[in-house]
Motif scaffolding. Structure first.
Motif, PDB file in Angstrom:
ATOM      1  N   PHE A 155     -16.897  -3.242  26.703  1.00 44.78           N
ATOM      2  CA  PHE A 155     -15.803  -2.930  25.791  1.00 44.78           C
ATOM      3  C   PHE A 155     -14.692  -3.970  25.796  1.00 44.78           C
ATOM      4  N   ALA A 156     -14.036  -4.080  24.647  1.00 44.30           N
ATOM      5  CA  ALA A 156     -13.008  -5.092  24.432  1.00 44.30           C
ATOM      6  C   ALA A 156     -11.982  -4.532  23.453  1.00 44.30           C
ATOM      7  N   ASP A 157     -11.023  -5.365  23.058  1.00 44.37           N
ATOM      8  CA  ASP A 157      -9.905  -4.929  22.230  1.00 44.37           C
ATOM      9  C   ASP A 157      -9.823  -5.741  20.946  1.00 44.37           C
ATOM     10  N   GLY A 158      -9.314  -5.122  19.899  1.00 43.35           N
ATOM     11  CA  GLY A 158      -9.157  -5.837  18.641  1.00 43.35           C
ATOM     12  C   GLY A 158      -8.786  -4.898  17.511  1.00 43.35           C
ATOM     13  N   ALA A 159      -8.561  -5.476  16.329  1.00 42.70           N
ATOM     14  CA  ALA A 159      -8.197  -4.696  15.149  1.00 42.70           C
ATOM     15  C   ALA A 159      -8.700  -5.407  13.904  1.00 42.70           C
ATOM     16  N   GLY A 160      -9.151  -4.616  12.946  1.00 39.74           N
ATOM     17  CA  GLY A 160      -9.557  -5.133  11.643  1.00 39.74           C
ATOM     18  C   GLY A 160      -9.020  -4.219  10.571  1.00 39.74           C
ATOM     19  N   ALA A 161      -8.830  -4.743   9.367  1.00 35.63           N
ATOM     20  CA  ALA A 161      -8.223  -3.935   8.312  1.00 35.63           C
ATOM     21  C   ALA A 161      -8.729  -4.352   6.944  1.00 35.63           C
ATOM     22  N   VAL A 162      -8.747  -3.376   6.035  1.00 34.50           N
ATOM     23  CA  VAL A 162      -9.034  -3.646   4.630  1.00 34.50           C
ATOM     24  C   VAL A 162      -7.980  -2.952   3.782  1.00 34.50           C
ATOM     25  N   VAL A 163      -7.688  -3.525   2.632  1.00 29.46           N
ATOM     26  CA  VAL A 163      -6.871  -2.871   1.619  1.00 29.46           C
ATOM     27  C   VAL A 163      -7.817  -2.402   0.520  1.00 29.46           C
ATOM     28  N   LEU A 164      -7.672  -1.143   0.143  1.00 35.12           N
ATOM     29  CA  LEU A 164      -8.483  -0.559  -0.920  1.00 35.12           C
ATOM     30  C   LEU A 164      -7.574  -0.226  -2.093  1.00 35.12           C
ATOM     31  N   ARG A 165      -7.992  -0.568  -3.297  1.00 37.66           N
ATOM     32  CA  ARG A 165      -7.228  -0.266  -4.506  1.00 37.66           C
ATOM     33  C   ARG A 165      -8.072   0.587  -5.444  1.00 37.66           C
ATOM     34  N   ALA A 166      -7.430   1.244  -6.378  1.00 38.35           N
ATOM     35  CA  ALA A 166      -8.152   2.008  -7.385  1.00 38.35           C
ATOM     36  C   ALA A 166      -8.843   1.056  -8.341  1.00 38.35           C
ATOM     37  N   ALA A 203      -3.286   8.392  -3.732  1.00 38.34           N
ATOM     38  CA  ALA A 203      -2.815   7.037  -3.452  1.00 38.34           C
ATOM     39  C   ALA A 203      -3.488   6.059  -4.406  1.00 38.34           C
ATOM     40  N   GLY A 204      -2.789   4.965  -4.679  1.00 34.48           N
ATOM     41  CA  GLY A 204      -3.352   3.916  -5.525  1.00 34.48           C
ATOM     42  C   GLY A 204      -3.867   2.744  -4.731  1.00 34.48           C
ATOM     43  N   ALA A 260       0.848  -1.180   0.000  1.00 32.76           N
ATOM     44  CA  ALA A 260       0.000   0.000   0.000  1.00 32.76           C
ATOM     45  C   ALA A 260       0.886   1.234   0.000  1.00 32.76           C
ATOM     46  N   ASP A 261       0.384   2.328  -0.586  1.00 29.74           N
ATOM     47  CA  ASP A 261       1.159   3.563  -0.579  1.00 29.74           C
ATOM     48  C   ASP A 261       0.566   4.611   0.348  1.00 29.74           C
TER      49      ASP A 261
END
Length: 338
Positions: free
Chosen positions: A161-172, A135-136, A77-78
């Motif tokens: 409440f609790a803890d965690g992380a989620g992620a997505v990559v987005l492209r053009a 960004a691309g 990712a950029d």
């Protein structure tokens, strides 16, 4: 006359999440709080939640979720956008550290703060970076070590409440392809900011040159009024998002993914939108409320389980401190979480 450039959409190309391994059950909480498993379940829908171990920070959760999303997308990712309420430090932002640890080099990286609406605010921001050509490919992470700001003796918040992380990559990509992010409906009401707050630690308290009052370093929430505001704004923004997507209404959604705030809030909002139980995605029973991470963790788990599949019309909504809220509607792509 110069040609008008083709419109670039941000398209979801990768997905990942991470929950810390330590689990706290309702029975664990009853040993230090005046509560019971039945009381917690009936009011929140939560049975267990994941919490960070001593010394584990938001960046640690974000790096793991980000790495999994990058693996899922098969590339880098950029730019990195991190939605969080619990940065590692007040200054600097946590995102540059996350980007460096992921080996992304000297890319643009910054934090977004919109509490539990952070993922949708970050989604709109990442889509804007791509649409403008800045960004691309953008790695959007939502991560919170929320238990670090919750009073362990407060029954009203410690059970939720609790803890965690989620992620997505987005492209053009093309606006018409599955996974393309269209309009993200966003809103806020600062006149009601006191309903959800951490009173101490900011410039207002520090500039007073007085120590914070006991307990003001912890998260506070006016539960009953927050419930009313959350339902109203999630319902209204969901209707606007469905309209913007060209749907007949929210009832067109094959899957409804709402911020996992409280089972009662989720049920009431979905009911008012006319979305039946079998179309509602939920993981609150075993994950709790993970703040900004709530939506991407839910999406990653649902995609892994197969309850969210390619081609589903997906309606997303969230509500958080600020007050802040948002919603968007899209066609879910064929993406495999790591």
């Amino acid at each position: 006359m110069s040609a008008v450039p083709d419109r670039r959409a941000a398209v979801i190309a990768g997905l990942g999440c991470h929950l810390p391994p330590d689990v706290v059950t309702n029975d664990d909480l009853t040993r230090r709080l005046d509560t019971s498993d039945e009381w917690i379940r009936t009011r929140t829908g939560i049975a267990t939640r994941h919490v960070v171990a001593p010394g584990v920070a938001t960046s640690d959760l974000a790096v793991e979720a980000g790495r999994r999303a990058l693996d899922s997308a098969g590339g880098g990712a950029d730019a990195v956008v991190l939605a969080t309420t619990t940065p590692d430090r007040p200054c600097p932002a946590t995102a540059p550290d996350v980007a460096a640890r992921l080996g992304l080099g000297q890319v643009a990286a910054f934090d977004v703060s919109a509490v539990c609406s952070g993922f949708l605010y970050g989604l709109a921001t990442a889509a804007g970076l791509i649409a403008s050509g800045t960004a691309g490919r953008v790695l959007l992470i939502a991560a919170d070590a929320f238990t670090t700001i919750v009073d362990p003796a407060d029954r009203g918040t410690a059970v939720i409440f609790a803890d965690g992380a989620g992620a997505v990559v987005l492209r053009a990509g093309d606006p018409a392809e599955p996974g393309a992010v269209g309009r993200v409906v966003l809103g806020s009401d600062g006149a009601l900011s006191g309903l959800i707050e951490v009173p101490a630690g900011g410039s207002r308290q520090r500039s007073s040159r007085t120590a914070a009052a006991p307990g003001e370093e912890f998260f506070r929430m006016a539960g009953r009024e927050v419930y009313r505001q959350a339902v109203g704004h999630m319902v209204a923004s969901s209707r606007l998002a469905a309209e913007a997507a060209g749907w007949n209404g929210p009832g067109d959604a094959d899957r409804f993914a709402a911020h996992q705030a409280n089972a009662r809030i989720l049920g009431t909002a979905a009911g008012e939108l006319g979305i039946p139980p079998e179309r509602r995605l939920s993981n609150i029973e075993h994950v709790g409320n993970t703040g900004a991470a709530s939506l991407p963790v839910l999406l990653a788990q649902a995609a892994a389980e197969g309850t969210l599949a390619a081609g589903h019309l997906l309606l997303l909504t969230a509500f958080g401190g600020g007050l802040s809220w948002g919603a968007t509607a899209l066609v879910w792509p064929d993406v495999k979480p790591c």
